[in-house]
Design a protein around this motif. Structure first.
Motif, PDB file in Angstrom:
ATOM      1  N   ILE A  45     -40.621 -23.135  59.272  1.00  0.00           N
ATOM      2  CA  ILE A  45     -41.103 -23.362  57.766  1.00  0.00           C
ATOM      3  C   ILE A  45     -42.608 -23.839  57.567  1.00  0.00           C
ATOM      4  N   LEU A  73     -36.607 -16.440  54.069  1.00  0.00           N
ATOM      5  CA  LEU A  73     -36.189 -16.341  55.304  1.00  0.00           C
ATOM      6  C   LEU A  73     -34.286 -16.505  54.900  1.00  0.00           C
ATOM      7  N   ARG A  74     -33.735 -15.793  55.970  1.00  0.00           N
ATOM      8  CA  ARG A  74     -32.258 -15.632  56.071  1.00  0.00           C
ATOM      9  C   ARG A  74     -31.938 -16.017  57.261  1.00  0.00           C
ATOM     10  N   VAL A  75     -31.131 -17.287  57.327  1.00  0.00           N
ATOM     11  CA  VAL A  75     -30.585 -17.737  58.718  1.00  0.00           C
ATOM     12  C   VAL A  75     -29.020 -17.988  58.729  1.00  0.00           C
ATOM     13  N   GLN A 122     -30.145 -18.888  52.885  1.00  0.00           N
ATOM     14  CA  GLN A 122     -31.516 -18.010  52.413  1.00  0.00           C
ATOM     15  C   GLN A 122     -32.527 -19.170  51.883  1.00  0.00           C
TER      16      GLN A 122
END
Length: 100
Positions: free
Chosen positions: A94, A79-81, A70
């Motif tokens: 970003i 953002l969650r990746v 996160q």
């Protein structure tokens, strides 16, 4: 150059050096975000300096699960990746989202 142009020129230069998003800089300085965006657009069209990407963007990274990360940007976007995300495209994303 009139006084308003000089003041906005200083604010735009200060914002570029701050590494903050436009919205965060405006909140910090008590400026109208809409007016800031307008003056930034006017400067770009007049051949002013292009907005450089900040050298460093302050972000907070935390592990959500063993496979997710996160990222909280200074402008509040989250953002969650997955942990296997490619760094180059993530970095570009970003930078783009930090300018919002």
């Amino acid at each position: 150059m009139d006084k308003k142009q000089v003041d906005w020129g200083r604010h735009l230069a200060s914002w570029r050096e701050s590494g903050l998003s436009q919205a965060a800089y405006c909140r910090q300085q008590g400026l109208s975000y809409r007016r800031f965006c307008y003056r930034h657009r006017v400067q770009r069209r007049a051949g002013g300096a292009a907005t450089p990407s900040p050298a460093a963007i302050p972000i907070v990274v935390s592990q959500v699960s063993s496979s997710d990360i996160q990222i909280t940007l200074p402008n509040g976007l989250l953002l969650r990746v997955t942990s296997d995300v490619e760094i180059a495209p993530l970095t570009m994303l970003i930078k783009a989202l930090s300018a919002c």
